[in-house]
Each structure stands twice: as C-alpha cells, then as structure tokens.
Design a protein around this motif. Structure first.
Motif, PDB file in Angstrom:
ATOM      1  N   LEU A 123       0.797  -1.219   0.000  1.00 11.47           N
ATOM      2  CA  LEU A 123       0.000   0.000   0.000  1.00 11.47           C
ATOM      3  C   LEU A 123       0.835   1.278   0.000  1.00 11.47           C
ATOM      4  CD1 LEU A 123      -3.034  -0.694   2.353  1.00 11.47           C
ATOM      5  CD2 LEU A 123      -3.009  -0.395  -0.107  1.00 11.47           C
ATOM      6  N   ILE A 124       1.872   1.319   0.862  1.00 15.67           N
ATOM      7  CA  ILE A 124       2.654   2.549   0.975  1.00 15.67           C
ATOM      8  C   ILE A 124       3.367   2.829  -0.350  1.00 15.67           C
ATOM      9  CG2 ILE A 124       4.396   3.749   2.314  1.00 15.67           C
ATOM     10  CD1 ILE A 124       2.113   2.962   4.034  1.00 15.67           C
ATOM     11  N   THR A 125       3.935   1.781  -0.933  1.00 21.77           N
ATOM     12  CA  THR A 125       4.610   1.949  -2.229  1.00 21.77           C
ATOM     13  C   THR A 125       3.631   2.464  -3.274  1.00 21.77           C
ATOM     14  OG1 THR A 125       5.774  -0.043  -1.594  1.00 21.77           O
ATOM     15  CG2 THR A 125       6.180   0.799  -3.790  1.00 21.77           C
ATOM     16  N   ALA A 126       2.453   1.854  -3.277  1.00 18.11           N
ATOM     17  CA  ALA A 126       1.446   2.284  -4.239  1.00 18.11           C
ATOM     18  C   ALA A 126       1.117   3.751  -4.025  1.00 18.11           C
ATOM     19  CB  ALA A 126       0.191   1.434  -4.081  1.00 18.11           C
ATOM     20  N   TYR A 127       0.974   4.124  -2.751  1.00 19.05           N
ATOM     21  CA  TYR A 127       0.602   5.504  -2.448  1.00 19.05           C
ATOM     22  C   TYR A 127       1.695   6.469  -2.899  1.00 19.05           C
ATOM     23  CZ  TYR A 127      -0.538   9.715   0.038  1.00 19.05           C
ATOM     24  OH  TYR A 127      -0.809  11.003   0.327  1.00 19.05           O
ATOM     25  N   ILE A 128       2.956   6.102  -2.620  1.00 19.37           N
ATOM     26  CA  ILE A 128       4.052   6.999  -2.987  1.00 19.37           C
ATOM     27  C   ILE A 128       4.142   7.147  -4.509  1.00 19.37           C
ATOM     28  CG2 ILE A 128       6.556   7.250  -2.983  1.00 19.37           C
ATOM     29  CD1 ILE A 128       6.521   5.985  -0.204  1.00 19.37           C
ATOM     30  N   SER A 129       3.977   6.028  -5.234  1.00 24.50           N
ATOM     31  CA  SER A 129       4.009   6.130  -6.696  1.00 24.50           C
ATOM     32  C   SER A 129       2.888   7.030  -7.189  1.00 24.50           C
ATOM     33  CB  SER A 129       3.849   4.757  -7.340  1.00 24.50           C
ATOM     34  OG  SER A 129       4.414   3.770  -6.565  1.00 24.50           O
ATOM     35  N   LEU A 130       1.724   6.869  -6.572  1.00 30.20           N
ATOM     36  CA  LEU A 130       0.572   7.669  -6.973  1.00 30.20           C
ATOM     37  C   LEU A 130       0.856   9.148  -6.765  1.00 30.20           C
ATOM     38  CD1 LEU A 130      -2.473   7.436  -7.761  1.00 30.20           C
ATOM     39  CD2 LEU A 130      -2.953   7.646  -5.349  1.00 30.20           C
ATOM     40  N   GLU A 131       1.453   9.461  -5.607  1.00 28.72           N
ATOM     41  CA  GLU A 131       1.756  10.867  -5.323  1.00 28.72           C
ATOM     42  C   GLU A 131       2.838  11.388  -6.260  1.00 28.72           C
ATOM     43  OE1 GLU A 131       0.207  13.141  -2.803  1.00 28.72           O
ATOM     44  OE2 GLU A 131      -1.073  11.633  -3.721  1.00 28.72           O
ATOM     45  N   LEU A 132       3.795  10.537  -6.589  1.00 30.17           N
ATOM     46  CA  LEU A 132       4.839  10.953  -7.519  1.00 30.17           C
ATOM     47  C   LEU A 132       4.221  11.368  -8.848  1.00 30.17           C
ATOM     48  CD1 LEU A 132       7.818  11.213  -8.197  1.00 30.17           C
ATOM     49  CD2 LEU A 132       7.842   8.821  -8.831  1.00 30.17           C
ATOM     50  N   ILE A 178      -7.617  -3.168  10.127  1.00 27.96           N
ATOM     51  CA  ILE A 178      -8.456  -4.368  10.072  1.00 27.96           C
ATOM     52  C   ILE A 178      -7.656  -5.597   9.640  1.00 27.96           C
ATOM     53  CG2 ILE A 178     -10.419  -5.406   8.886  1.00 27.96           C
ATOM     54  CD1 ILE A 178     -11.479  -2.460   8.662  1.00 27.96           C
ATOM     55  N   ALA A 179      -6.851  -5.418   8.574  1.00 32.08           N
ATOM     56  CA  ALA A 179      -6.175  -6.579   8.002  1.00 32.08           C
ATOM     57  C   ALA A 179      -4.822  -6.837   8.639  1.00 32.08           C
ATOM     58  CB  ALA A 179      -6.021  -6.393   6.490  1.00 32.08           C
ATOM     59  N   GLY A 180      -4.224  -5.831   9.245  1.00 32.78           N
ATOM     60  CA  GLY A 180      -2.967  -6.028   9.929  1.00 32.78           C
ATOM     61  C   GLY A 180      -1.763  -6.123   9.032  1.00 32.78           C
ATOM     62  N   SER A 181      -1.884  -5.647   7.808  1.00 34.41           N
ATOM     63  CA  SER A 181      -0.725  -5.711   6.926  1.00 34.41           C
ATOM     64  C   SER A 181      -0.881  -4.631   5.864  1.00 34.41           C
ATOM     65  CB  SER A 181      -0.641  -7.080   6.250  1.00 34.41           C
ATOM     66  OG  SER A 181       0.360  -7.049   5.258  1.00 34.41           O
ATOM     67  N   THR A 182       0.231  -4.232   5.269  1.00 39.78           N
ATOM     68  CA  THR A 182       0.120  -3.297   4.157  1.00 39.78           C
ATOM     69  C   THR A 182       0.444  -3.960   2.823  1.00 39.78           C
ATOM     70  OG1 THR A 182       2.389  -2.554   4.442  1.00 39.78           O
ATOM     71  CG2 THR A 182       0.671  -1.255   5.530  1.00 39.78           C
TER      72      THR A 182
END
Lengths: 497, 501
Positions: A123-132, A178-182
């Motif tokens: 998720l974090i990687t996806a978010y950072i790419s999206l922001e980039l 909820i899921a406990g993982s990213t």
C-alpha cells in the motif's frame, strides 16, 4: 533477495530525465524542440529495454514491487505515451516558454511513476508512486505560469488532489487496522481470516474511502469536478497526458489492488463499482453534450470512457478468476485502443492549435477544406471513441464489454452501450462542424509540421490496425492480465457468497 | 491468423472489391475528378460481375451454405475459445440474391454518381465503404464480423447525406444516423447476452444457431431477447413505429445514396431479423411473430396512406418504402415457406424498383430543383424516356403481373392468407392504396396540361438510361422468370427452424 536488475528500464527513464534537465542547465539556449526529440529518444530506449522483460517469470522486489507481464505492459504503454506527448510538445513549448528541461524531465518521471503504480504490491509503495505521478502532473498542468487558466487549473487540481489523497490515506490506515498488513498478499490473508459473519462497517468505510481516492485520480463521477478545468487550463499536450497516462496509471493501480488484495471481500465493494461505473458514464456523456470548448468536451468524454472501464472492475468483483482474466484482458486492450485514439486526436489538435490558437468547437468549422488531413485524423479518433467499426474503439470496447458480461452486470453493460450511442451525437456535432460547414472567412490552407503529420498518420494507422486486427494486442493483454489472478486459490471460495 | 479452407474466394473478392476501390481512391489526388470516376465505375462493374457470379455459382441442389471461407482472426484468448472470432464468409440461399441485388444497385448508383463534381473522391470512398459493409453483412457467418459490417454500412451515411445531400440535409442525416445507431445499441446488447448465455467461447453463427435450436439458449432467454434483435434490426428495415428516419433521410440523401440506402441497406434490417431472430432465436421467433405481423401490417397500411397525402416525390417513395418493407416483415412473420420466400423476393424486388424510382427522381431534380408534384405537368412531352422508366418502376411498385413486385407480393399474400387471413386482406387493401398514389402521381406529373416552365428539361443522359435499363432488366427478369430466385431462397427457407411447409 534484492534483485536490482528488475527495474533497469526505469533507471534508464529516470536517468534520462536527469540528463534532459542537465542539458538545459548547461546549455540554456538549446532549441526546445530538440529537447523534445531527445526526450522521445529516451522514451524509446526505455521501451526497447522493456521489451526484454516480456514473458519473464514474475519476480518480486522485497514484496514491495513486482515485475511481471502486467508491469511490462504498462511500461511499454507509458513509454509510448511519453514519447508521443514529448513529440507533440515540441513546437508547442518552443512557441510559449523559455525553459522546457523540467517539463520534459517530469514527463519521463511521470512515466516511471505509472510503472511503479502498476508494479506496486504494497500500500505505501502504491501511495508513494501515486503521489509521484500526481506531483508531476500538478506541475505540468501549471507549466504555462503566465497563463491564468493554466495556473488556476493547477491550483484547483492540487487542492482537490490533496483532499483525495487524504481520503485514500485514511482508507488505507483503516484497512491496515483491520487486516494487519500493508502488503497486498497480507491484506488478502488478513481479510480472509476475518470473521465472515455479517458486514463489517469498518471495512466498508475503508473500501469506500479508497474508492473515492482512486476514483478522483481516474476522474470518476462524482469525483470528476477537477477534470474539465484542469483539462482546459493545461497545455494541450498535457491534456493528452492527463487523459491517457494518468488514467492508465489509475487503472493499473486499481487492477492490482482490487484483484490481489481486496478480491476476497468483493461483496463489500463490487456494487459500489457497478454504481460508480453507471454514474460516471452517464454523467460524463450527458455533460459532454453541452460543451463548447474542445478540451472540456474531451474531458467529459474521457470521464464517460472511464465509466465504461470501471465496469470491468465490478466484473472482477462479481465473477471468478476466469471472469477476472477476461475482464482485465478486455480492459487492458481497451486502454491501449483508447490511448492510441486519444493521442491521435491530440496530435492533430496540437498541430491545428499551433497554427490557430483556437480551442473552441466552432473554430473547427470547415477544417475539411482548410486542412483535410487533420479533419480525417480527428474524425477517425472521435469515431473510435464512439465505437464505430474499422476503428480501435469498436473492437476494444466489444472485447472489454464481452469480457465483463456477467448476469449481474448486464444492465450496466446495456447502459454503457446506450451511453456510447449518446456520445456519438456530440462527436458527430464536431464532425459536422468540420465537414458540413464552409470555413470561417480568412481561413486558408496551412502547412503542418512534417513530424506532426507523420505522427498523426502513424497513430491513425494504429487506430485502424487495432480496430481491424486486434488479435496480437488482445493476446498481449491476456498475458498481462494472467499474473493478477494466479495466486487466487485460497480466496476463491470466499468470493462467491 | 490461420487460414482454414478456401473455396470462397469469389465471396472474398466480392467483399474486397469495394474496400480495394476505397483504398485506391485514397491515393488518387482529389483534383483528378475523371480518374476518380473511371476507377469508381470500373470497380462498380467488377462488383456487379462478381455478384452475378456468386448468384449463379450458388448451386440449388447443393449444400445449403456454400462457398465458405474461414480465416481465424483471434482464438484461444481470454473468453474466446477455439474459433473465437473468424472472418467466416459464405453464401446461403438468402444471401445469394441479396448479393446480386447489391451488385446491381451498386453499379447503377456508381454510374449515376458520375455527375457529382463536389469532392467526388471523398464521396466515392465513403460510398464504397458503405457497400463493403453491405456485402460483409450478407456474407458473414460470424457474429462479430456480422455486426462489424452492419455498423460499417451505417457509419458513412452521416457524411454522405450531410455533405452531398439536399433539402434539410443536416437534420435528415443526424436523425437517420442516431436512429439507426440507436437500433444497433439493442443488437449490441443482445450480442453480449447471447455470447454470455451460449458460453461457447465463439462468435461462430452456425454454432450459435445450433445453440438456439438445442436449448442452450433457454426459451425464456430467447423470448426476452428476440424483441431486442427485431427492434434493433427493424429500425433499419423501417419497422413501424421506428420508421420515421426513412422519409426524412431519403428526402435529404443524394441520388446514389438514396438508391443504395432504400435499395440495399434497408434490406440489411430484414436480413438481420432472419439471421439473428429466426435462425438464432427460433423459440423467441415463434412466440413473438404474431406481434411482428401486426407491426408489419400497420407499417404497410400506414406507409401507403401517408404516401397518398404527400406531394414531394422523395417523400412519396420514402413512405412507399415503409409500406413495402411492411410487406417484407409480414412475410417473415408468417413463418411458412411461401411467406418467407416471398419476403426475400420482396427484398430483392423492392430493392431494384426503389433504386429505379430514386434514380428517376434524381434525374428530374437535378434539372428542375424542385420535387413538388404540383409544380409539374405533362412532363411526358419533354422527357418521354424518363416517363417510361418511372412508369415501369411505379407499376412494379403497384404489383403489375410480369414485373417483380407481383411475384413477391403474390408469395407474401398467399403466405399471409395461410396463417392470418384478416391481415392478408388488409395488406391487399394497402396494395390498392399503392395503386392510388402511383396513378395520382402519373396523372399529375406525367400527363395533364403541360407547364411551359419545364420546356427546357432534358431527357435521361445515356449513363442514367444505362443504369435504369439495368434495373428494369432485373425487375422484368424477376417478374417473368422467378425460378432462379425461388429455388435458391427455398433451399434456405426450408432449412429455417420453425418454418412450416
């Protein structure tokens, strides 16, 4: 194992971006169109290096980013878009700005961001790419800083973009709780392990927030408000970039996220995608009917197109892995058809705009007399959007809708076909301006830049090729779609309630 | 792409000829207007020759589907199984006469368009693309390509009418295009549903026909989706109440486009009802045919009545087309051998005679620039050949024995009386109305007091006369010697599901 060799093509692209900026830094007098062709060459080098990754075994980098056919598909697509947009920008920027290094550098970076959005499995990687990607676009939209419309568009885009990023982040944090993982795999397992009794309000809220966030990025109604203003204010080639690269990237991210991570809980979000698709296509097409400005019209028409594409995401939720592969292949091939048609359209429009500086629909009056070739290219792209045969839109739309057809979704498909019918009306209104009316007095035939001529012709042939012989593109799309649905065995049972 | 078998090169050539013509025309400079005309006429003749060949080469006592050719386009990809999308061309007993019709009307239209001077290169490119769509629809046995060509035939109409048309052309072109594409929307949705329901992973129509027969497409499904296909195709066949584009569109269209449109394109609609309705969804057809019969009769009577009240030549022909296509739909709705055979005969007959009518109207309008009947009178004095040609078309329209209209309508009426005697009586009433509006036109335009305003009118040019003679020849041949037609049509009609002897 850390395999840094997985992303060599992106190193080339990013390195080339630095190179382009450096060229202008040390040689400020460089012709801006030369810079554009250098960028295009870089994008081509990037594409060629990406060819070596076709068909490789899927490999993950630390569980964060994944290199597989899906990634490579978007690599080639992004490289192609960047190359086309930089060539389009050559004369446009030379006439309007004194510095263009950052512009072309950011184009390449935006391309890289797209690839990482397609490749992200966390998720974090996806978010950072999206922001980039978003930050590249914010700057590019406001690049003509002396132009009020351009600055206004950028401001609006940044504010609304920040808001939607916040929603996306909020949804992601809830989901992590909820899921406990990213990681996508971890989320999938976390969701599957959860107690299945009844609907969990938290998870629905999380999905809806994420949906709103990504919905904004691909400009799905009702999160589309920024699109017309940003499209209108942005430099014309950037409008092309917005309607191709940013949409492709958005769908790349959605596809991987929803098919890998969220598919186990499809019951909670699939209806929302079906509704979103229905609302988006209808809103986009109905609003497009009343536009007077070409860029705004294209903005709304692309919103309509996004509506069609969202149907496939709903289909992934409603069907099993087979339907998932079918729908995704359809979507991927449709994205290619849509991208090629859009690029053809914008190449022709830019060539026209460079000479006339007019972006209203009535300005196209009599184009068939003054510039018959551009009129043919514009007509071909609009007919492709409307889904008429011989052009890419007919075939790819048919394949996409057929792939997404399930019993539950037949009504959305019907609505989508009805919407393409509505869209035909406003496309025909433009064709009518070009072919049925005499030119505005004083308009004469003009010569267009040979590079633009060749590129328009090439892209139009591409539109025809995909429309007449879609086999290879469809096969490639299927190969790209398969990796998303391979590891789905444990979740499959949970899919169909 | 894999190539399976190939006895169908004549069929492929017939389909490729107009495409090749369009492609060659693209590379001829627009200023070379004569070169454009020669190329167009040449390919028009080639298409006529190939169409005649296809019609003659179809063997009456052979297999039902002949001259087939399969090029696999996309297979084993995603939802497409083996033979997913195939360029599957073939001829059956219904498409053989339709191909002949297309060849005749196309050639007549091509040489009629000789006098077009404004951007004639663009005109012919679009015109040939339209014809390729028509041939493709008649020959395709793959649902994907069927729909591809069906849409292809509709697509160029907007520009053809909008740029080269007359009277209220923008309105007519837009109305026609939107209504026809609106019909396609229904077909398109139906295709998705059929593919999904049959779940065979193929668009092969013969396998889908089998699926319709053996219950793979469930009876409920067929009943739900049959109306979508019939209305979708029916728009193009001027099915009442979806016919309203027809008078406006015909009024605006240039001569050759009117000819091809009324002559051939409207038949695609009826052809679609046979292919997608009767052949693919036989249970649905059985259930809904009485409804189609009612709409067909209504169209036949309504069109004839409306034609009575009009004064514009093209409007009269537009409404008379609605009426005649009503007969076609009635013939299909009878679901018996003679009725459906009659429907296909009528498709051919109406095609050639309407093309002739529009050719004559065009020849007059180009000189007179009015189409109001009240303005004319005694035209027989200045344009004797024109009057003879028009009279033959009019009499065929009315159903005079010895001309094609009689053959076709006779079959339809006999078929209708077998199943629905009341409607048969109504249809004959409509035929009587047709006689009235035709004779009214004869008396007002051809004869009566000569209006000196028209003393400078010229008779038909040699090219127009040639085109007209070709169409008249077809009308007469079918009127006196219909066996070649009925034999071919009969083989396929007998094999249609649910058709009683």
């Amino acid at each position: 194992m850390r395999d840094y060799a997985l992303f060599v093509p992106e190193y080339i692209a990013a390195g080339w971006a630095v190179l382009v900026i450096a060229i202008e830094l040390f040689w400020p007098k460089v012709r801006k169109d030369t810079l554009a062709y250098v960028t295009a060459a870089g994008a081509l080098a990037w594409a060629v290096s990406a060819l070596f990754y076709i068909g490789n075994e899927p490999e993950s980098f630390q569980g964060l980013i994944q290199s597989d056919n899906f990634t490579t598909y978007f690599r080639l697509l992004a490289a192609g878009i960047v190359a086309a947009v930089s060539i389009m920008s050559a004369n446009y920027l030379r006439d309007r700005t004194k510095t263009a290094g950052e512009y072309f550098g950011l184009l390449l970076v935006a391309g890289c961001a797209t690839v990482y959005m397609a490749a992200a499995t966390e998720l974090i990687t996806a978010y950072i790419s999206l922001e980039l990607l978003s930050f590249c676009l914010y700057i590019l939209v406001g690049y003509l800083k002396r132009d009020n419309l351009s600055s206004e568009a950028a401001l609006k885009y940044i504010l609304l973009g920040a808001f939607s990023s916040a929603m996306l982040l909020y949804g992601m944090s809830l989901l992590y709780g909820i899921a406990g993982s990213t990681s996508y795999e971890g989320i999938s397992q976390g969701l599957a392990a959860r107690d299945q009794g009844g609907t969990d309000a938290g998870i629905v809220v999380a999905f809806m927030l994420i949906l709103a966030g990504v919905g904004f990025k691909v400009s799905a109604a009702p999160f589309h408000m920024w699109a017309p203003d940003a499209y209108q204010g942005a430099p014309l080639p950037i409008t092309a970039l917005l309607s191709t690269l940013s949409k492709a990237a958005g769908f790349a991210l959605i596809l991987r996220l929803f098919s890998l991570a969220f598919v186990v809980d499809a019951v909670e979000w699939r209806w929302a995608f079906a509704t979103l698709a229905a609302v988006t296509m209808t809103a986009g097409n109905l609003l497009a009917l009343q536009q007077k400005n070409l860029k705004r019209l294209v903005a709304y028409s692309s919103i309509g197109q996004v509506g069609y594409m969202l149907v496939t995401i709903a289909a992934i939720g409603y069907g099993d892995a087979t339907v998932g592969v079918n729908a995704t292949s359809g979507l991927l091939v449709h994205i290619v058809g849509y991208v090629v048609s859009t690029l053809a359209l914008f190449t022709a429009l830019t060539a026209y705009y460079n000479k006339t500086g007019d972006d209203t629909i009535v300005g196209l009056r009599g184009l068939a007399e003054t510039q018959p070739f551009l009129a043919v290219v514009i007509t071909a792209s609009f007919f492709s959007f409307a889904g008429l045969p011989f052009f890419a839109g007919f075939t790819t739309k048919l394949l996409m809708f057929q792939g997404a057809t399930t019993d539950e979704l037949l009504w959305v498909i019907g609505l989508a076909v009805l919407n393409s019918f509505i869209s035909l009306y406003y496309y025909l209104m433009i064709v009518r301006q070009m072919y049925l009316f005499d030119p505005i007095p004083g308009m004469v035939r003009f010569r267009i830049n040979p590079v633009m001529w060749v590129m328009s012709a090439g892209l139009m042939l591409g539109v025809l090729l995909i429309g007449i012989y879609p086999g290879p593109a469809f096969k490639a799309a299927e190969n790209a779609a398969k990796p998303l649905f391979q590891q789905a065995e444990p979740g499959v049972a949970a899919r169909q309630p | 792409m894999t190539f399976d078998e190939g006895q169908g090169y004549a069929v492929l050539a017939t389909l490729a000829a107009p495409l090749l013509a369009a492609l060659i025309l693209v590379f001829i400079p627009g200023t070379q207007k004569m070169a454009v005309r020669y190329v167009a006429a040449f390919f028009g003749a080639v298409m006529l020759g190939l169409s005649i060949y296809v019609f003659v080469a179809y063997q009456v006592d052979g297999e039902q589907i002949q001259m087939s050719l399969k090029w696999v386009w996309v297979e084993n990809t995603a939802f497409l199984g083996k033979d997913g999308i195939v360029l599957n061309l073939a001829v059956d007993g219904i498409s053989a006469p339709m191909a002949l019709l297309t060849g005749v009307v196309a050639f007549a239209g091509t040489i009629t368009s000789w006098k077009i001077n404004y951007r004639n290169k663009d005109f012919f490119i679009l015109y040939f693309i339209l014809l390729a769509g028509v041939y493709g629809t008649f020959f395709s046995f793959d649902l994907f390509f069927w729909f591809f060509f069906y849409e292809l035939a509709v697509m160029p109409l907007y520009l053809l009418i909008g740029v080269w048309g007359s009277t209220r052309k923008e309105y007519g072109a837009m109305k026609l295009t939107l209504m026809l594409v609106g019909g396609s929307v229904l077909i398109w949705i139906g295709i998705f549903a059929v593919f999904n329901e049959a779940n065979l992973g193929t668009f092969d129509m013969q396998r889908l026909f089998a699926a319709g027969n053996d219950g793979t497409l469930s009876p409920t499904f067929q009943k739900v989706f049959f109306p979508m296909f019939v209305v979708g195709c029916g728009v193009l066949a001027a099915l009442w109440p979806f016919h309203t584009w027809s008078p406006d569109g015909h009024m605006s269209a240039p001569t050759a486009v009117s000819m091809v449109h009324a002559g051939v394109l409207m038949k695609l609609g009826a052809f679609g009802i046979i292919r997608l309705g009767i052949q693919m969804l036989p249970v649905g057809a059985e259930f809904w045919m009485p409804g189609l019969m009612v709409l067909g009769v209504t169209g036949a009577v309504y069109g004839a009545t409306a034609a009575l009240t009009q004064r514009d030549f093209k409007l009269i022909s537009g409404y008379s087309s609605v009426s005649h296509m009503g007969y076609v739909l009635m013939g299909l709705a009878t679901m018996n051998q003679i009725g459906i055979t009659g429907a296909v005969l009528q498709m051919f007959s109406h095609g050639v005679m309407t093309a002739l009518v529009f050719l004559m109207i065009g020849a007059l309008y180009d000189q007179a620039h009015t189409r109001d009947m009240k303005d004319f009178g005694g035209i027989a004095k200045v344009m004797p050949m024109w009057v003879v040609f028009y009279a033959i078309a009019g009499l065929a329209n009315v159903g005079l024995p010895g001309l094609s209209g009689f053959t076709a309508e006779f079959h339809i009426f006999v078929g209708t009386f077998q199943t629905y005697p009341v409607f048969g009586a109504l249809a004959i009433f409509a035929a009587a109305l047709a006689a009235t509006y035709m004779l009214r036109m004869f008396s007002m335009v051809f004869f009566g007091p000569f209006n000196p305003r028209w003393k400078d009118l010229k008779d038909l040019t040699p090219l127009e006369a040639m085109a007209g003679a070709l169409l008249i020849a077809s009308i007469v041949v079918m009127g006196v010697w219909w066996a070649p037609f009925t034999d071919r049509i009969g083989t396929t009609v007998a094999a249609l599901p649910g058709v009683v002897g």
